[in-house]
Enzyme design. Structure first.
Site, PDB file in Angstrom:
ATOM      1  N   TYR A 177      15.626  -2.265 -15.626  1.00 38.09           N
ATOM      2  CA  TYR A 177      14.479  -1.481 -15.158  1.00 38.09           C
ATOM      3  C   TYR A 177      13.171  -2.166 -15.536  1.00 38.09           C
ATOM      4  O   TYR A 177      12.332  -2.398 -14.678  1.00 38.09           O
ATOM      5  CB  TYR A 177      14.523  -0.062 -15.738  1.00 38.09           C
TER       6      TYR A 177
ATOM      7  N   GLU B 109       8.088  -5.770  -9.618  1.00 43.32           N
ATOM      8  CA  GLU B 109       7.482  -4.990  -8.529  1.00 43.32           C
ATOM      9  C   GLU B 109       5.973  -4.906  -8.717  1.00 43.32           C
ATOM     10  O   GLU B 109       5.192  -5.238  -7.816  1.00 43.32           O
ATOM     11  CB  GLU B 109       8.057  -3.562  -8.496  1.00 43.32           C
TER      12      GLU B 109
END
Lengths: 307, 222
Positions: free
Chosen positions: B147, B154
């Site tokens: 994550y 991102e």
């Protein structure tokens, strides 16, 4: 009467339990818990009857007006305690959520905010923008006044977190709509469309105010509980107060024609529809026409002629 | 009738999960081999088609949630899928200038490992009713590292694409004046999206930690 107070994890909240008189009410119990724990004042407390383990049913919430005797057969009672978190008055919550739009909107109208966004030169203000500003401010001023002088709240308090959530909602939408209606590159609609929009909207605002008065009187005649709303538009729609609120925004949007305003109206209508469906269902269930109870009449829920 | 429906549901979800599993295997293989052989600049070109296909297919997961054929709530699925679609379509596909960035490699590898584990886990569960405990452990543990790397990639890609968004001027943007008094600025939108990552990422991570606790505790007692 001996009352033991446990948390939802089964821990004893008040060591050794509480001893109350046999005539004590739930409110007395809440006061006693407050005295012992210091931190949990009555409106922070949610007291329920314990459920058998593994049960998926909703627990019975203790009504503060009722006597403790009503919840137990014998002389002992176990209640489950839940901390609802810091509470604020409903009027405080409403005041702050409406204050934002009331202050933010005129800032976009009166002050040279668009210079910050890089628009140079003089701004020409169309009449529709001036009317819209007065219409908007009147709307939120009315809502604040109603909060203090008209509404009777069925729940006295709300969790503090709702203040932040609701303020974020109202303030952001308010600023977003104000940005477009007062924009230097704003395109007004025709004069006729503007007049129709504002006239229809103003009519709905007045009707909305009257609906709120009717709701207030409904609560006054009885010390709480639910009643069948009657009179004026309530004879046609269960939640005429929401109907007039939504159509009042429709009037504003007809006159100003912004995507931001329409998005706000749709979101607000969706939220109010959820509330209205719940209320309609509750009233129909409560007034089922059996055992001498009146039958709830056939009515629209919120948005005639659709729902 | 109910039995029939549940059988169709299981067959459909099994096929869906295994198809996506192979899609992400391909993405992973292409990403790693390209990274090894020719460097991170060529990774996007190598994975583009399978990546876009596999990631867009995840739109179905929102429908699965809405239809109630999977248990995860739509409030958890929607932001995850939406943010990834935004990065794949809205950033990487739309702004080729950013494709040679190193973050593309870390992004694609983080995503593909997560998805290979996830889809094989659910694929086995749908097909056989259960998955091996080591796979369950992987499913609820690899996110601890993947994550952060995925989200960093991102955010990094959106951030480094900002100048290209600004340069592009009116691409995907709507300007005033117009009849409906509306405007949309793709650059401002990207800044807003970055803003959403600030509360969004810890929230999602917390949600996954909770899921991990629940799933691993359940496995222990079972």
């Amino acid at each position: 009467m001996k009352v033991s107070v446990v948390t939802r994890s089964g821990r004893e909240l008040v060591k050794g339990g509480l001893e109350l008189t046999d005539t004590a009410t739930v409110a007395d119990l809440q006061e006693a818990i407050h005295k012992k724990t210091k931190k949990y004042y009555p409106s922070r407390q949610r007291l329920t009857l314990p459920l058998p383990s593994g049960s998926k049913e909703r627990p019975t919430v203790l009504n503060y007006k009722k006597s403790l005797k009503e919840y137990t057969e014998g002389n002992e009672l176990t209640v489950v305690f839940k901390d609802l978190g810091t509470q604020v008055n409903y009027s405080t919550l409403f005041f702050f959520e409406y204050l934002g739009p009331l202050i933010l909107y005129p800032i976009f109208y009166y002050f040279p905010v668009y210079k910050i966004f890089g628009y140079k030169g003089e701004r020409v203000i169309y009449p529709v923008q001036t009317y819209a500003m007065y219409y908007w401010c009147f709307h939120y001023f009315k809502r604040i006044m109603e909060t203090f002088f008209v509404h009777r709240f069925s729940h006295a308090t709300s969790p503090l977190s709702n203040v932040f959530r609701n303020c974020a909602y109202y303030w952001t939408f308010g600023a977003w709509i104000a940005y477009y209606v007062n924009h230097p590159l704003y395109t007004p609609v025709s004069d006729l469309q503007m007049k129709i929009g504002f006239a229809f909207g103003a009519l709905c605002q007045v009707s909305n105010f009257y609906c709120h008065i009717l709701l207030r009187n409904l609560r006054k005649s009885d010390g709480g509980g639910y009643q069948i709303p009657r009179g004026f538009l309530f004879n046609i729609v269960t939640c005429a107060n929401y109907t007039t609120e939504i159509y009042q925004w429709l009037g504003f949007n007809i006159a100003t024609q912004t995507v931001a305003g329409i998005v706000f109206m749709v979101v607000a209508a969706a939220i109010m529809t959820n509330w209205a469906l719940a209320k309609h269902r509750r009233l129909k269930k409560l007034f089922d026409g059996k055992d001498g109870r009146p039958k709830y009449p056939r009515r629209w829920v919120i948005l005639p002629p659709f729902l | 009738m109910a039995g029939m429906f549940s059988a169709v549901r299981r067959i459909y979800l099994t096929v869906y999960n295994w198809t996506l599993f192979f899609g992400w295997i391909q993405v992973f293989y292409l990403a790693v081999s390209t990274l090894w052989n020719s460097g991170h600049e060529s990774v996007y070109a190598a994975v583009e088609k399978p990546l876009i296909l596999a990631q867009s297919a995840a739109l179905l997961e929102i429908l699965h949630s809405l239809a109630g054929i999977v248990r995860s709530p739509v409030t958890a699925t929607l932001p995850q899928v939406a943010s990834r679609l935004y990065v794949t379509w809205g950033i990487l596909y739309s702004f080729p200038e950013i494709r040679t960035h190193f973050f593309v490699s870390s992004l694609v590898i983080s995503w593909s490992i997560t998805e290979i584990i996830r889809y094989s886990f659910f694929g086995l569960k749908e097909a056989f009713g259960s998955a091996p405990s080591w796979l369950l452990w992987l499913r609820y543990s690899t996110f601890l590292m993947l994550y952060p790397t995925g989200i960093t990639s991102e955010v990094g890609l959106i951030y480094y694409a900002l100048p290209y968004l600004k340069e592009s001027g009116d691409k995907f943007s709507i300007r005033m004046p117009n009849r409906w008094n509306f405007s949309f600025d793709y650059y401002c939108n990207a800044v807003l999206v970055l803003g959403f990552y600030v509360p969004g990422s810890p929230h999602l991570y917390g949600y996954m930690l909770e899921q991990r606790k629940k799933a691993l505790a359940k496995a222990k007692t079972a």
